[in-house]
Design a protein around this motif. Sequence first.
Motif, short mmCIF file in Angstrom:
data_model
loop_
_atom_site.label_atom_id
_atom_site.label_comp_id
_atom_site.label_asym_id
_atom_site.label_seq_id
_atom_site.Cartn_x
_atom_site.Cartn_y
_atom_site.Cartn_z
N MET A 97 0.82 -1.14 -0.11
CA MET A 97 0.01 0.05 0.04
C MET A 97 1.01 1.30 -0.02
SD MET A 97 -3.03 -0.72 2.77
CE MET A 97 -4.58 -0.90 2.05
N ASN A 98 0.60 2.17 -0.91
CA ASN A 98 1.27 3.44 -1.06
C ASN A 98 0.59 4.16 0.13
OD1 ASN A 98 -0.87 4.96 -2.01
ND2 ASN A 98 -0.12 4.35 -4.08
N PHE A 99 0.93 5.79 0.37
CA PHE A 99 0.61 6.65 1.40
C PHE A 99 -0.83 7.05 1.27
CE2 PHE A 99 5.16 8.08 1.64
CZ PHE A 99 5.56 7.14 2.60
N GLU A 100 -1.24 7.07 -0.17
CA GLU A 100 -2.70 7.38 -0.44
C GLU A 100 -3.40 6.32 -0.17
OE1 GLU A 100 -3.64 10.71 -0.96
OE2 GLU A 100 -1.74 11.32 -0.61
N GLN A 101 -3.17 5.27 -0.33
CA GLN A 101 -3.91 3.88 0.09
C GLN A 101 -4.15 3.86 1.54
OE1 GLN A 101 -1.55 1.32 -2.47
NE2 GLN A 101 -3.45 1.01 -3.74
N LEU A 102 -3.05 4.34 2.36
CA LEU A 102 -3.03 4.08 3.67
C LEU A 102 -3.85 5.19 4.60
CD1 LEU A 102 0.48 3.08 4.30
CD2 LEU A 102 -1.39 1.59 4.78
N LYS A 103 -3.90 6.36 3.84
CA LYS A 103 -4.81 7.39 4.47
C LYS A 103 -6.35 6.95 5.20
CE LYS A 103 -2.15 11.69 3.15
NZ LYS A 103 -2.25 12.57 2.27
N PRO A 104 -6.92 6.50 4.07
CA PRO A 104 -8.38 6.07 4.57
C PRO A 104 -8.46 5.00 5.52
CG PRO A 104 -8.13 5.65 2.35
CD PRO A 104 -6.91 6.24 2.53
N GLU A 105 -7.46 4.07 5.52
CA GLU A 105 -7.12 3.06 6.57
C GLU A 105 -6.86 3.67 7.81
OE1 GLU A 105 -7.85 -0.06 5.96
OE2 GLU A 105 -8.25 0.56 3.87
N ILE A 106 -6.08 4.82 7.97
CA ILE A 106 -5.82 5.52 9.15
C ILE A 106 -7.01 6.17 9.86
CG2 ILE A 106 -4.53 7.35 10.32
CD1 ILE A 106 -2.68 5.17 9.65
N GLU A 107 -8.03 6.63 8.78
CA GLU A 107 -8.98 7.39 9.34
C GLU A 107 -9.88 6.47 9.80
OE1 GLU A 107 -9.82 9.41 5.29
OE2 GLU A 107 -9.26 11.61 6.28
N LYS A 108 -10.06 5.27 8.91
CA LYS A 108 -10.97 4.23 9.78
C LYS A 108 -10.68 3.81 11.09
CE LYS A 108 -11.70 1.71 5.58
NZ LYS A 108 -11.41 0.26 5.06
N ILE A 109 -9.40 3.91 11.42
CA ILE A 109 -8.86 3.19 12.75
C ILE A 109 -9.34 4.37 13.81
CG2 ILE A 109 -6.96 3.06 14.26
CD1 ILE A 109 -5.77 1.70 11.81
#
Length: 151
Positions: A1-13
């Motif tokens: 996963m790149n940074f842009e793909q990780l951002k929504p995952e961080i928001e979900k958490i």
Amino acid sequence: MNFEQLKPEIEKITQKTEGTVNDKLLSICTLLEKHIPYYNWVGFYFKNGDKNELKLGPYVGEPTDHTIIPFGKGICGQVAVSNKNFVVPDVAAQDNYIACSITVKAEIVIPIFVNGENIGQIDIDSNTPDPFTEADERFLEFVCEQVASIL
């Protein structure tokens, strides 16, 4: 996963209603360590009450003896004083570095601000020499903003 793909995952958490703050912080550490190959130790340090020191929070990676870091000492302690990002491409070239492991080659520390106050930081060690770019800094600033919203 790149940074842009990780951002929504961080928001979900950070937006989850269940789980403690520490559970969420540990989930962020795990996510970053798992998906960014050169993030070999990911953890949080927070100001220890009214003391001029940092206390280790949730982290993923090799165990560390550095559970308390005085302000000004090491990279984390310097960020607690400077309130600025600190990217270290080569830890061996740093005079004021606290060695956590002989395998660590580089470190990045980004402060977390709540109401304008530096209350902690995310600390990432890498076993890869000079891996961190401006993209890492911007992404980790995003992560710290998300973390600040749950503190």
